[in-house]
Scaffold this active site. Structure first.
Site, PDB file in Angstrom:
ATOM      1  N   LYS A  16       0.828  -1.217   0.000  1.00 10.75           N
ATOM      2  CA  LYS A  16       0.000   0.000   0.000  1.00 10.75           C
ATOM      3  C   LYS A  16       0.859   1.262   0.000  1.00 10.75           C
ATOM      4  O   LYS A  16       0.560   2.231  -0.695  1.00 10.75           O
ATOM      5  CB  LYS A  16      -0.920   0.025   1.234  1.00 10.75           C
ATOM      6  CG  LYS A  16      -1.918  -1.111   1.278  1.00 10.75           C
ATOM      7  CD  LYS A  16      -2.762  -1.075   2.543  1.00 10.75           C
ATOM      8  CE  LYS A  16      -2.020  -1.465   3.818  1.00 10.75           C
ATOM      9  NZ  LYS A  16      -1.540  -2.845   3.875  1.00 10.75           N
ATOM     10  N   GLY A  40       3.610  -0.847   8.780  1.00  9.54           N
ATOM     11  CA  GLY A  40       4.918  -0.504   8.230  1.00  9.54           C
ATOM     12  C   GLY A  40       4.746  -0.339   6.732  1.00  9.54           C
ATOM     13  O   GLY A  40       4.579  -1.315   6.011  1.00  9.54           O
ATOM     14  N   HIS A  41       4.723   0.905   6.272  1.00  9.60           N
ATOM     15  CA  HIS A  41       4.498   1.171   4.847  1.00  9.60           C
ATOM     16  C   HIS A  41       5.802   1.636   4.227  1.00  9.60           C
ATOM     17  O   HIS A  41       6.380   2.631   4.645  1.00  9.60           O
ATOM     18  CB  HIS A  41       3.387   2.227   4.680  1.00  9.60           C
ATOM     19  CG  HIS A  41       2.042   1.725   5.137  1.00  9.60           C
ATOM     20  ND1 HIS A  41       0.933   2.528   5.196  1.00  9.60           N
ATOM     21  CD2 HIS A  41       1.646   0.496   5.527  1.00  9.60           C
ATOM     22  CE1 HIS A  41      -0.093   1.793   5.619  1.00  9.60           C
ATOM     23  NE2 HIS A  41       0.317   0.568   5.832  1.00  9.60           N
ATOM     24  N   GLN A 208      -2.853  -2.244   7.574  1.00  9.83           N
ATOM     25  CA  GLN A 208      -3.179  -3.679   7.684  1.00  9.83           C
ATOM     26  C   GLN A 208      -4.005  -4.098   6.446  1.00  9.83           C
ATOM     27  O   GLN A 208      -3.941  -3.426   5.440  1.00  9.83           O
ATOM     28  CB  GLN A 208      -3.916  -4.005   8.995  1.00  9.83           C
ATOM     29  CG  GLN A 208      -3.042  -3.862  10.238  1.00  9.83           C
ATOM     30  CD  GLN A 208      -2.960  -2.448  10.754  1.00  9.83           C
ATOM     31  OE1 GLN A 208      -3.967  -1.764  10.849  1.00  9.83           O
ATOM     32  NE2 GLN A 208      -1.770  -1.997  11.096  1.00  9.83           N
TER      33      GLN A 208
HETATM   34  P1  IMP Z   1      -1.538  -6.039  16.286  1.00 10.98           P
HETATM   35  O1  IMP Z   1      -2.181  -5.208  15.238  1.00 10.98           O
HETATM   36  O2  IMP Z   1      -0.142  -5.604  16.627  1.00 10.98           O
HETATM   37  O3  IMP Z   1      -2.415  -6.199  17.499  1.00 10.98           O
HETATM   38  O4  IMP Z   1      -1.366  -7.522  15.694  1.00 10.98           O
HETATM   39  C1  IMP Z   1      -2.497  -8.326  15.348  1.00 10.98           C
HETATM   40  C2  IMP Z   1      -2.218  -9.102  14.079  1.00 10.98           C
HETATM   41  O5  IMP Z   1      -2.176  -8.207  12.979  1.00 10.98           O
HETATM   42  C3  IMP Z   1      -0.886  -9.843  14.057  1.00 10.98           C
HETATM   43  O6  IMP Z   1      -1.034 -11.027  13.290  1.00 10.98           O
HETATM   44  C4  IMP Z   1       0.034  -8.882  13.341  1.00 10.98           C
HETATM   45  O7  IMP Z   1       1.122  -9.522  12.738  1.00 10.98           O
HETATM   46  C5  IMP Z   1      -0.924  -8.321  12.305  1.00 10.98           C
HETATM   47  N1  IMP Z   1      -0.558  -6.983  11.836  1.00 10.98           N
HETATM   48  C6  IMP Z   1      -0.745  -5.812  12.470  1.00 10.98           C
HETATM   49  N2  IMP Z   1      -0.323  -4.799  11.721  1.00 10.98           N
HETATM   50  C7  IMP Z   1       0.126  -5.326  10.573  1.00 10.98           C
HETATM   51  C8  IMP Z   1       0.659  -4.765   9.379  1.00 10.98           C
HETATM   52  O8  IMP Z   1       0.782  -3.546   9.207  1.00 10.98           O
HETATM   53  N3  IMP Z   1       1.017  -5.659   8.397  1.00 10.98           N
HETATM   54  C9  IMP Z   1       0.844  -6.987   8.542  1.00 10.98           C
HETATM   55  N4  IMP Z   1       0.341  -7.552   9.626  1.00 10.98           N
HETATM   56  C10 IMP Z   1      -0.027  -6.731  10.643  1.00 10.98           C
HETATM   57 MG    MG Z   2       3.527  -3.578   6.147  1.00 12.55          MG
END
Ligand code: IMP
Ligand code: MG
Length: 404
Positions: A16, A40-41, A208
């Site tokens: 994205k 993380g973009h 996400q």
């Molecule tokens: P949280 O958002 O840190 O609570 O993580 C919940 C789930 O979402 C986990 O499986 C993370 O690896 C995933 N996740 C959260 N943010 C990202 C993202 O930006 N990219 C990929 N996976 C994400």
């Molecule tokens: Mg990312």
């Protein structure tokens, strides 16, 4: 030009950031609408890699940068991020006063919850995002405006202490945060409305992916907020009519980081090779990402949920270096075939993916524009998904994007 949202159609990490950077030049502002520093973009320009966690990915296009009220704002991460960017980024940045903040104690809370879950840990990024949103629902999270105007930390520190979490340091963290945030706090809702009403346009940046949506994803293995374009109006505080249309981003394969079901996951040498060619390591946590084939069952669901009228397909350079190419077209469950992701959500870890190998893209070269193999793939996807493929990405560099 009307407003557009860019959202992830998979488990996050679809690319994205790169697409937003590419499109940002056509918009007056880029507004981040959800998530926090778990995102993380990545944008790569001339070999220089920039990873955005909270700052909208239009930062390097000189655009106005808006952070909407539904973003879980970690002032420490924002400060670190700003210190790595040119000074003018700070001047272009407006953070909504209603954003809930993420405190250092929320990160301890996140870790504590993951340890408590043991074997069934979600695999969160441990950035404290879930706790901050949960405490917001409990009406305990300070907002950015509270840090700036003054906040009674009594109830929050009592709550943390009851959970044996240590709130020491919260007051000095709040003081530092106030210094950082006071010059950038404002009202993003009215700014978006103002730009739009004057005939300008805003690009909305999602974080996400759809399959990680708190309500519509693979719960409980999801993030703690909404991730689809439908969330934009309430997240930013604008009327639905201002949200514009949605562009979904998908890789030409799939990845997932953290726990939870992943029907098309592959392991072994092929997965290792895709992971290494695609640099599939978390931009926020550095964790190796799980790798699998493109899942059209899940993708159709994600396109429908977002009402995406166009999609961008990323990482075509990666699969064009791999001999095998497959896509999942249905799931088999208890002997029956289904293409309904929604109905499979309750037993995603038990479905067996059924694959199609529609064509070969091995050896496709992008030197002269879109190669024939990729044109055929675009036709195949458009036919199957009933959506326009408007962009393809064939490398991490800003220049490696082609409009179809
Ligand atoms: P949280 O958002 O840190 O609570 O993580 C919940 C789930 O979402 C986990 O499986 C993370 O690896 C995933 N996740 C959260 N943010 C990202 C993202 O930006 N990219 C990929 N996976 C994400
Ligand atoms: Mg990312």
């Amino acid at each position: 030009m009307s407003n557009l949202s860019v959202v992830g159609l998979q488990w996050g990490d679809e690319g994205k950031g790169k697409i937003i950077d590419y499109l940002a030049g056509r918009y007056d502002a880029v507004a981040r609408f959800n998530g926090g520093s778990n995102a993380g973009h990545t944008v790569v320009i001339g070999g220089m890699k920039h990873t955005f966690h909270l700052i909208p990915s239009g930062a390097l296009k000189g655009k106005e940068l808006l952070v909407g009220a539904a973003v879980a704002l970690d002032p420490v991460v924002m400060g670190e991020e700003l210190s790595l960017l040119p000074d003018d980024v700070r001047r272009r940045l407006l953070v909504d006063g209603r954003c809930g903040v993420v405190s250092p104690v929320d990160k301890d809370f996140d870790r504590m919850l993951e340890e408590m879950r043991g074997q069934s840990a979600i695999g969160t990024t441990r950035r404290g995002i879930g706790p901050s949103y949960a405490l917001r629902a409990l009406r305990l999270t300070p907002r950015v405006s509270d840090l700036v105007d003054g906040f009674d930390f009594g109830p929050l520190t009592d709550f943390y202490r009851k959970l044996s979490l240590d709130p020491a340091g919260l007051i000095s963290w709040a003081e530092d945060s106030k210094k950082l945030l006071r010059d950038m706090v404002g009202n993003v809702s009215s700014r978006v409305a103002e730009i739009t009403e004057k005939g300008g346009s805003v690009l909305f940046e999602g974080s996400q992916g759809t399959l990680l949506d708190l309500m519509h994803g693979s719960y409980p293995y999801v993030t703690s907020t909404h991730t689809t374009a439908s969330y934009i109006p309430s997240a930013l505080g604008i009327p639905p009519s201002m949200a514009g249309s949605a562009l979904g981003v998908t890789k030409c394969y799939a990845t997932r980081v953290g726990g939870g079901p992943f029907p098309t996951e592959i392991t072994g040498p092929l997965a290792d090779s895709i992971r290494s060619l695609g640099k599939e390591y978390g931009a926020t946590t550095g964790r190796p990402r799980r790798v699998g084939w493109l899942d059209l069952v899940a993708l159709k669901y994600a396109i429908a949920l977002n009402g995406a009228t166009e999609i961008a397909v990323s990482k075509l350079d990666v699969l064009s270096q791999v001999k095998d190419f497959r896509v999942c077209t249905s799931y088999r469950y208890q002997g029956k075939l289904t293409t309904d992701f929604q109905s499979a959500l309750g037993h995603l870890d038990e479905v067996e993916p059924v694959y199609d190998s529609p064509l070969s893209i091995h050896g496709a070269s992008f030197a002269g524009g879109i190669p024939d193999e990729i044109s055929k793939l675009i036709d195949y996807l458009e036919e199957r998904l009933k959506v326009r493929v408007s962009l393809v990405s064939h490398g991490e560099e800003r220049s490696e994007t082609i409009e179809v």
